[in-house]
Design a protein around this motif. Structure first.
Motif, short mmCIF file in Angstrom:
data_model
loop_
_atom_site.label_atom_id
_atom_site.label_comp_id
_atom_site.label_asym_id
_atom_site.label_seq_id
_atom_site.Cartn_x
_atom_site.Cartn_y
_atom_site.Cartn_z
N THR A 9 0.85 -1.19 0.00
CA THR A 9 0.00 0.00 0.00
C THR A 9 0.89 1.24 0.00
N PHE A 97 -13.67 8.48 1.14
CA PHE A 97 -12.91 7.95 0.00
C PHE A 97 -12.44 9.08 -0.93
N THR A 100 -9.54 10.96 0.90
CA THR A 100 -8.32 10.24 1.29
C THR A 100 -7.88 9.14 0.32
N TYR A 102 -9.13 6.26 0.80
CA TYR A 102 -9.31 5.10 1.67
C TYR A 102 -10.79 4.87 1.96
N GLY A 106 -10.24 0.80 6.39
CA GLY A 106 -8.94 0.70 5.72
C GLY A 106 -8.28 2.05 5.60
N CYS A 107 -8.56 2.94 6.53
CA CYS A 107 -8.03 4.31 6.48
C CYS A 107 -6.73 4.38 7.27
N SER A 108 -5.66 4.74 6.59
CA SER A 108 -4.35 4.83 7.22
C SER A 108 -3.97 6.29 7.44
N ALA A 112 -2.43 9.08 2.26
CA ALA A 112 -3.71 9.53 1.72
C ALA A 112 -3.47 10.32 0.44
N SER A 133 -3.98 0.87 10.38
CA SER A 133 -4.33 0.33 9.07
C SER A 133 -3.21 0.58 8.07
N GLY A 135 -3.87 0.77 5.03
CA GLY A 135 -4.50 1.47 3.92
C GLY A 135 -5.40 0.58 3.08
N ARG A 136 -5.63 -0.62 3.59
CA ARG A 136 -6.50 -1.57 2.91
C ARG A 136 -7.15 -2.42 3.99
N ARG A 137 -8.43 -2.72 3.82
CA ARG A 137 -9.10 -3.60 4.78
C ARG A 137 -8.37 -4.92 4.85
#
Length: 161
Positions: A9, A97, A100, A102, A106-108, A112, A133, A135-137
């Motif tokens: 990510t 989304f 960011t 994301y 999955g928000c890091s 972003a 995270s 950046g991905r679930r």
């Protein structure tokens, strides 16, 4: 059989570029329960060390990210004060989304679409290692809090109720 290579990510690439060591942890995603409590249960990561990233809008400075313990609730007044705002509110889920890149769950705080200011709850420094995270679930980055603070150019402050 060939091992499936996980595509890195943006958050992981930032840490690589900075020479920061981390561990990428993966877990099965339950679309019906994206809570930090559930992530802690399926990964075995202590909830106190699992930090979630919230996207917040300040009335003066605009968008910023708040990184708080998974089991805690963001204190909007404290977040506003820490970020130089009079008031702050959570960004509507529909906007996250677009702002960011994301999705919820999955928000890091790293990588972003735009480099938003990042504020970490002061409790983060109590741990030798925390998870955020990637950046991905289904993916978490485990790293030293000081490394996350450095990578995100974050400020620590009291942010939770």
């Amino acid at each position: 059989m060939a091992k499936k290579k996980i595509q890195k990510t943006n958050a992981a690439r930032i840490l690589d570029r900075l020479g920061i060591s981390y561990e990428l942890l993966t877990y099965p995603v339950d679309e019906s329960d994206l809570s930090a409590i559930h992530v802690a249960e399926v990964t075995g990561i202590p909830l106190a060390q699992l930090y979630k990233t919230l996207v917040v809008r300040g009335d003066r400075t605009g968008i910023f990210m708040a990184v708080i313990p998974g089991g805690a609730e963001l204190d909007l007044k404290a977040a506003a004060a820490a970020s130089g705002n009079k008031r702050a509110e959570m960004v509507h889920l529909k906007e996250v989304f677009d702002l960011t890149g994301y999705v919820r769950g999955g928000c890091s705080p790293l990588g972003a679409k735009k480099p938003y200011p990042v504020y970490c709850d002061e409790s983060i420094v109590q741990h030798a290692r925390i998870c955020v995270s990637a950046g991905r679930r289904g993916e978490q980055l485990a790293l030293a809090p000081s490394d996350l603070i450095r990578a995100a150019q974050a400020v620590t402050a009291h942010l939770i109720r």
